[in-house]
Motif scaffolding. Structure first.
Motif: not given
Length: 476
Positions: A215-243
């Motif tokens: 949700p925080a990423g969406r909020a920042v990306a939305s404002v950045a998109g409206d103002t045409v500014k570069k963003t980098v987002l590192e959000l959640g993860g549910s990483d797999p561990y395959v064996v």
């Protein structure tokens, strides 16, 4: 949320802070922009000197800042000291390599001639003031992995840190000040999340980077998109561990425990979903569960503690809801699944292993931010890939197999920003870090990270071009 240090091991509020007012925020943005006008003209030697000093100071402060981090967000003291050391390493890495990473690039001679130029090159120039919205779980590392490359590229930074780690945030501003950075090059803004939009909309701010929730990423990306500014987002993860069946099961199970409970289980790149081939499932499940049971939960300042508290009461409640939902839908609790007994009134939760996960359970699709692992049984690589990709996230992944054909397949098919074989995901300054899908976009670290906040500039000289002005930031 109040800006305060609340010890998660006891629930005690230790210190509170007032948020900056509008006039103070405006003044700090002005300082950052003024500092950028000068800092962008410095050469790489000077930038490396400043960052090297910051690294030396942090190394000397390592024990003190580790205690501050542990007090504010609950990671074990050993983990906090390791985090500080990792930040020192990253600072020194960028001080050594930034100049070569941002060196002018020469297009192919044939393309230069075909464009009608007598000479052409690509130069990486800084963007300006970058706003960093950072999380509490790695309160030093998350900031440094942005700040070190951004400052070396010639940008200046404004830090909006999580409200529960204010003392770590203030330490970072003081660290760069003591290192000799001019006023305004790096500033901490003690503000609530409601102030972020106004800062990002300010014309003096060029770009933003955020590590945090979706949700925080969406909020920042939305404002950045409206103002045409570069963003980098590192959000959640549910990483797999395959064996897979060919894996070294004792090693895979032992590493799996660390991969799940690192940082008390509160890491975006912690392994969360353990997807195991049916031929080795029983052995892995037994070894992994035994390893999780053996962990010591307790005071994060104590040397024998493996898992400290969660960072907040709300964080523990959210985790409990996921576990109870899974239990109610038929999941088997192999260990844990409750608050431990005999500990102070902090936000502790037992290391937990759940088996029999099905798609209707929330934990199948949602990120479990704490020491809770989900076990899946699969028949082979195809089903493993399908389960691994059945998530809205795509940060990283871990695969245990000694079969080279399987390795090639997982590299081809896993939807993630990283694939780590026969080990666990870990960030390193020399390797790009980031995700895909709802885990965000852009990359941190390595050359990819330092170039994210650069103006990639094509320089073209026709037949009447001037003499070569030289290369690199020092010639700006």
């Amino acid at each position: 949320m109040a800006i305060a240090t609340v010890n998660p091991a006891t629930g005690e509020t230790l210190k509170t802070f007032d948020a900056l007012g509008d006039a103070e925020i405006d003044e700090r943005i002005d300082r950052a922009r003024a500092a950028y006008a000068k800092h962008r003209l410095t050469g790489f030697d000077r930038r490396a000197e400043l960052l090297g000093r910051a690294a030396d100071l942090l190394e000397a402060d390592r024990d003190d800042i580790a205690r501050t981090m542990t007090t504010e967000m609950g990671k074990t003291l050993a983990a906090a000291r390791a985090e500080a050391a990792k930040c020192v390493k990253a600072m020194r890495w960028y001080a050594r390599h930034a100049e070569s990473l941002l060196a002018d690039e020469q297009p192919a001679r044939a393309d230069v001639e075909d464009s009608g130029a007598v000479r052409a090159y690509v130069r990486y120039r800084p963007l300006g003031v970058v706003l960093a919205v950072m999380p509490w779980n790695f309160p030093l590392w998350q900031v440094v992995r942005f700040a070190a490359p951004a400052l070396m590229a010639g940008n200046t930074g404004l830090l909006k840190h999580a409200s529960n780690v204010p003392q770590t945030a203030l330490y970072l501003e003081d660290l760069f000040r003591r290192a000799g950075y001019p006023e305004g090059c790096f500033q901490t803004l003690l503000i609530g999340s409601g102030a972020v939009e106004g800062i990002l909309r300010d014309d003096r701010v060029a770009a933003a980077t955020l590590t945090g929730s979706e949700p925080a990423g969406r909020a920042v990306a939305s404002v950045a998109g409206d103002t045409v500014k570069k963003t980098v987002l590192e959000l959640g993860g549910s990483d797999p561990y395959v064996v897979m069946a060919s894996a070294d099961i004792p090693a895979a199970a032992k590493t799996a425990v660390t991969a799940r409970v690192q940082n008390n289980g509160q890491s975006c790149i912690a392994a969360k979903r353990f997807i195991v081939h049916t031929d080795v499932y029983d052995e892995f499940a037994e070894r992994f569960t035994d390893g999780m049971k053996a962990l010591t939960v307790g005071d994060p300042m104590a040397g024998d503690t493996d898992v400290g508290p969660l960072s907040s009461e709300q964080g523990r409640s959210d985790l409990e809801e996921l576990v109870e939902d899974a239990r109610g839908c038929g999941a088997t609790v192999l260990c844990g699944g409750r608050r431990p007994e005999g500990l102070p009134d902090g936000w502790f939760y037992e290391p937990t292993v759940l088996a029999g996960i099905t798609p209707e359970m929330r934990i199948h699709h949602e990120e479990a931010f704490g020491p809770v692992a989900s076990l899946y049984r699969v028949s082979g690589p195809e089903q493993a890939v399908n389960v691994a990709n059945d998530t809205p996230f795509g940060l990283s992944s871990n695969v245990w197999t000694r079969d080279e054909a399987e390795q090639r397949r997982f590299v081809r098919d896993l939807e993630a920003g990283g694939v780590y074989f026969n080990g666990m995901t870990a960030s390193h300054p020399g390797m790009p870090f980031g995700g895909t899908k709802r885990s965000g976009y852009g990359r941190e670290l390595a050359g990819h990270g330092i170039r994210e906040f650069c103006n990639i500039t094509t320089v073209w000289h026709g037949s009447q071009g001037q003499a070569d002005p030289g290369t690199g930031a020092a010639a700006e």
